[in-house]
Motif scaffolding. Structure first.
Motif, PDB file in Angstrom:
ATOM      1  N   THR A  65       0.831  -1.204   0.000  1.00 52.48           N
ATOM      2  CA  THR A  65       0.000   0.000   0.000  1.00 52.48           C
ATOM      3  C   THR A  65       0.867   1.257   0.000  1.00 52.48           C
ATOM      4  O   THR A  65       0.564   2.239  -0.701  1.00 52.48           O
ATOM      5  CB  THR A  65      -0.944  -0.002   1.216  1.00 52.48           C
ATOM      6  N   VAL A  66       1.959   1.231   0.768  1.00 50.49           N
ATOM      7  CA  VAL A  66       2.891   2.361   0.754  1.00 50.49           C
ATOM      8  C   VAL A  66       3.473   2.548  -0.644  1.00 50.49           C
ATOM      9  O   VAL A  66       3.547   3.673  -1.161  1.00 50.49           O
ATOM     10  CB  VAL A  66       4.019   2.144   1.784  1.00 50.49           C
ATOM     11  N   TRP A  67       3.875   1.439  -1.268  1.00 50.29           N
ATOM     12  CA  TRP A  67       4.436   1.514  -2.620  1.00 50.29           C
ATOM     13  C   TRP A  67       3.405   2.067  -3.606  1.00 50.29           C
ATOM     14  O   TRP A  67       3.731   2.902  -4.457  1.00 50.29           O
ATOM     15  CB  TRP A  67       4.905   0.131  -3.067  1.00 50.29           C
ATOM     16  N   LEU A  68       2.177   1.616  -3.509  1.00 50.03           N
ATOM     17  CA  LEU A  68       1.124   2.120  -4.401  1.00 50.03           C
ATOM     18  C   LEU A  68       0.903   3.616  -4.199  1.00 50.03           C
ATOM     19  O   LEU A  68       0.726   4.363  -5.171  1.00 50.03           O
ATOM     20  CB  LEU A  68      -0.185   1.359  -4.150  1.00 50.03           C
ATOM     21  N   ASN A  69       0.919   4.070  -2.959  1.00 49.48           N
ATOM     22  CA  ASN A  69       0.758   5.495  -2.685  1.00 49.48           C
ATOM     23  C   ASN A  69       1.854   6.320  -3.348  1.00 49.48           C
ATOM     24  O   ASN A  69       1.611   7.440  -3.808  1.00 49.48           O
ATOM     25  CB  ASN A  69       0.789   5.738  -1.169  1.00 49.48           C
ATOM     26  N   GLN A  70       3.042   5.749  -3.418  1.00 48.66           N
ATOM     27  CA  GLN A  70       4.177   6.463  -3.975  1.00 48.66           C
ATOM     28  C   GLN A  70       4.257   6.379  -5.499  1.00 48.66           C
ATOM     29  O   GLN A  70       4.807   7.284  -6.144  1.00 48.66           O
ATOM     30  CB  GLN A  70       5.478   5.914  -3.379  1.00 48.66           C
TER      31      GLN A  70
ATOM     32  N   LEU B 219      -7.148   2.837  -3.802  1.00 50.94           N
ATOM     33  CA  LEU B 219      -6.251   1.919  -3.110  1.00 50.94           C
ATOM     34  C   LEU B 219      -6.999   0.693  -2.595  1.00 50.94           C
ATOM     35  O   LEU B 219      -6.481  -0.426  -2.645  1.00 50.94           O
ATOM     36  CB  LEU B 219      -5.547   2.633  -1.956  1.00 50.94           C
ATOM     37  N   ASP B 220      -8.209   0.891  -2.105  1.00 53.15           N
ATOM     38  CA  ASP B 220      -9.017  -0.243  -1.644  1.00 53.15           C
ATOM     39  C   ASP B 220      -9.279  -1.226  -2.783  1.00 53.15           C
ATOM     40  O   ASP B 220      -9.381  -2.438  -2.562  1.00 53.15           O
ATOM     41  CB  ASP B 220     -10.350   0.244  -1.081  1.00 53.15           C
ATOM     42  N   ALA B 221      -9.387  -0.707  -4.005  1.00 51.54           N
ATOM     43  CA  ALA B 221      -9.695  -1.567  -5.155  1.00 51.54           C
ATOM     44  C   ALA B 221      -8.485  -2.378  -5.607  1.00 51.54           C
ATOM     45  O   ALA B 221      -8.640  -3.518  -6.047  1.00 51.54           O
ATOM     46  CB  ALA B 221     -10.213  -0.722  -6.315  1.00 51.54           C
ATOM     47  N   VAL B 222      -7.284  -1.808  -5.517  1.00 52.74           N
ATOM     48  CA  VAL B 222      -6.129  -2.458  -6.144  1.00 52.74           C
ATOM     49  C   VAL B 222      -5.141  -3.066  -5.158  1.00 52.74           C
ATOM     50  O   VAL B 222      -4.272  -3.850  -5.554  1.00 52.74           O
ATOM     51  CB  VAL B 222      -5.375  -1.475  -7.067  1.00 52.74           C
ATOM     52  N   ALA B 223      -5.230  -2.739  -3.877  1.00 45.22           N
ATOM     53  CA  ALA B 223      -4.279  -3.277  -2.904  1.00 45.22           C
ATOM     54  C   ALA B 223      -4.647  -4.703  -2.514  1.00 45.22           C
ATOM     55  O   ALA B 223      -5.820  -5.093  -2.548  1.00 45.22           O
ATOM     56  CB  ALA B 223      -4.252  -2.386  -1.661  1.00 45.22           C
TER      57      ALA B 223
ATOM     58  N   SER C 209      -6.601  -6.433 -10.995  1.00 43.99           N
ATOM     59  CA  SER C 209      -6.235  -6.125  -9.614  1.00 43.99           C
ATOM     60  C   SER C 209      -7.054  -7.013  -8.684  1.00 43.99           C
ATOM     61  O   SER C 209      -7.949  -7.745  -9.133  1.00 43.99           O
ATOM     62  CB  SER C 209      -6.521  -4.649  -9.313  1.00 43.99           C
ATOM     63  N   PRO C 210      -6.803  -6.945  -7.388  1.00 41.23           N
ATOM     64  CA  PRO C 210      -7.620  -7.717  -6.444  1.00 41.23           C
ATOM     65  C   PRO C 210      -9.113  -7.420  -6.514  1.00 41.23           C
ATOM     66  O   PRO C 210      -9.913  -8.220  -6.015  1.00 41.23           O
ATOM     67  CB  PRO C 210      -7.029  -7.304  -5.091  1.00 41.23           C
ATOM     68  N   TYR C 211      -9.501  -6.306  -7.128  1.00 43.39           N
ATOM     69  CA  TYR C 211     -10.931  -6.028  -7.261  1.00 43.39           C
ATOM     70  C   TYR C 211     -11.658  -7.135  -8.015  1.00 43.39           C
ATOM     71  O   TYR C 211     -12.873  -7.314  -7.846  1.00 43.39           O
ATOM     72  CB  TYR C 211     -11.156  -4.687  -7.971  1.00 43.39           C
ATOM     73  N   SER C 212     -10.952  -7.904  -8.834  1.00 40.54           N
ATOM     74  CA  SER C 212     -11.581  -8.987  -9.591  1.00 40.54           C
ATOM     75  C   SER C 212     -12.389  -9.919  -8.700  1.00 40.54           C
ATOM     76  O   SER C 212     -13.361 -10.535  -9.150  1.00 40.54           O
ATOM     77  CB  SER C 212     -10.516  -9.798 -10.340  1.00 40.54           C
TER      78      SER C 212
ATOM     79  N   TYR D 199     -10.496   2.569 -12.701  1.00 43.02           N
ATOM     80  CA  TYR D 199      -9.496   2.626 -11.635  1.00 43.02           C
ATOM     81  C   TYR D 199      -9.211   1.256 -11.014  1.00 43.02           C
ATOM     82  O   TYR D 199      -8.321   1.130 -10.170  1.00 43.02           O
ATOM     83  CB  TYR D 199      -9.904   3.628 -10.549  1.00 43.02           C
ATOM     84  N   THR D 200      -9.928   0.214 -11.423  1.00 41.10           N
ATOM     85  CA  THR D 200      -9.678  -1.120 -10.876  1.00 41.10           C
ATOM     86  C   THR D 200      -8.712  -1.940 -11.720  1.00 41.10           C
ATOM     87  O   THR D 200      -8.266  -2.997 -11.291  1.00 41.10           O
ATOM     88  CB  THR D 200     -10.987  -1.918 -10.735  1.00 41.10           C
ATOM     89  N   ARG D 201      -8.424  -1.491 -12.931  1.00 37.90           N
ATOM     90  CA  ARG D 201      -7.549  -2.257 -13.825  1.00 37.90           C
ATOM     91  C   ARG D 201      -6.964  -1.320 -14.879  1.00 37.90           C
ATOM     92  O   ARG D 201      -7.369  -0.167 -14.983  1.00 37.90           O
ATOM     93  CB  ARG D 201      -8.326  -3.388 -14.512  1.00 37.90           C
TER      94      ARG D 201
END
Length: 392
Positions: A52-57, A70-74, A97-100, A216-218
């Motif tokens: 999540t930190v990496w995604l934020n950056q 972030l909730d959709a892809v983390a 992404s994990p949203y799948s 935003y999910t993929r």
């Protein structure tokens, strides 16, 4: 447009030194962050936190809200309130992404399974980041998450969607300790024979398709490197199945008119290489297959305006906010002289649904992105898993 046409046009563009207007409008979205998220943490909780930190950056956000995106892809896990001692690791597909698994994971957890959903390296941030991992990063990240989960549960299941099915099936064929597989739209063979050239093409061309990033999910765009990684997984999984007898039961969910995958080849692979007597194939289509291990779900459903299923339709509930009947991420288009064009989906409940590209001339249609059999599908998945668990 075919893979070859994309390759040809992209090559001409690169030789001409042109900048695509989409890239010029938002260049950061289509640039490479130069890194992949770390995936070798000692615990799943650390993995989620550091990813999540990496995604934020490194993520280029779409504007839907950073927390929402972030909730959709983390990566995430769902700890069941009444655990049955079993667990499942779920692996998404190329560009996804994990949203799948947003609709599937809670159902499994409600029935006692510890559910973990991982994020494959190169995903969740920006489309060009699929240039950063190699296929070994994918294999190693899956193996590491298996190792973390297997110490916490009695029975360990693996599940995947599309490219994710290639990764988990290869792992299960070459390793011991897996209870069974649940494979949503297995992607062992692409419908496009030219994908085999994507590794070579990636030396000259960056993109298979370059699209405005709206989901935003993929990823909406596909890098040539990403296509090459996918093809490598098809070679590896088919070789693994040829070299090893898969000793565990598997449940395959296949849409007959899948626009991306050669479903006839998938069935032949199932019939010849998935030897376990309890393996099953759920066939979402109208062609009858004379095989006692195949369960048919007809996909011509006039009352729901459904003509065919699609690659993604096995995943989502009709009530899904993004992909359901009224979902805001529906894809619509039409056909004119054999060419497919895309339009914004009108807010009409009477659109006909089919696989992408199977659009009738002079008609506006939508890609079916939800499963009209979602509840019975999940009931069968759970029955398959629970009966297998009970036999151990």
């Amino acid at each position: 447009m075919s893979f070859f046409k994309f390759l040809f046009l992209a090559l001409l563009m690169s030789l001409a030194g042109c900048t695509h207007p989409i890239v010029a409008e938002n260049p950061e979205m289509y640039s490479n962050s130069g890194s992949i998220a770390p995936y070798s943490q000692e615990t799943f909780e650390e993995y989620v936190s550091e990813t999540t930190v990496w995604l934020n950056q490194n993520r280029v956000f779409h504007g839907a809200g950073e927390g929402k995106e972030l909730d959709a892809v983390a990566p995430y896990q769902i700890i069941p309130s009444n655990p049955n001692g079993h667990g499942i690791l779920l692996v998404h597909g190329l560009g996804d992404s994990p949203y799948s698994f947003i609709d599937i994971a809670p159902v499994l957890a409600d029935h006692g399974y510890l559910v973990r959903v991982m994020l494959l390296p190169g995903h969740g941030s920006r489309p060009a980041d699929l240039e950063n991992p190699d296929v070994e990063d994918w294999y190693e990240s899956v193996a590491h998450q298996v190792s973390l989960l297997e110490g916490e549960v009695d029975n360990l299941w693996l599940g995947g969607f599309s490219t994710g099915t290639n990764l988990v099936t290869k792992y299960a064929a070459e390793s011991s300790g897996i209870t069974g597989l649940v494979l949503f739209s297995p992607a062992f063979t692409s419908k496009d024979p030219l994908v085999k050239y994507s590794s070579f093409a990636s030396r000259f061309v960056d993109w298979v398709s370059l699209e405005k990033e709206e989901n935003y999910t993929r990823y909406d765009s596909l890098s040539m490197s990403g296509a090459a990684l996918y093809y490598k997984t098809t070679v590896s999984v088919n070789q693994a199945l040829q070299d090893n007898t898969l000793p565990i039961p598997a449940l395959l969910l296949v849409t007959e008119q899948d626009e991306l995958i050669d479903t006839l080849d998938i069935y032949q692979t199932f019939a010849t290489l998935f030897h376990h007597p309890r393996s099953e194939l759920m066939w979402f289509g109208d062609t009858t297959i004379d095989d006692s291990r195949v369960v048919k779900y007809p996909m011509t459903i006039p009352d729901l305006y459904i003509q065919n299923g699609s690659h993604i339709s096995v995943l989502f509930s009709p009530e899904n906010d993004l992909y359901g009947r009224r979902g805001i991420m529906r894809q619509c288009g039409g056909s004119n002289e054999g060419e497919i064009y895309v339009i914004d989906c009108p807010r009409l409940p009477t659109l006909s649904y089919t696989a992408w590209g199977l659009f009738e001339k002079d008609a506006i249609m939508a890609r079916l992105s939800w499963n009209p059999y979602f509840e019975p599908t999940m009931t069968r998945v759970l029955e398959f898993m629970q009966k297998t668990d009970a036999d151990l």
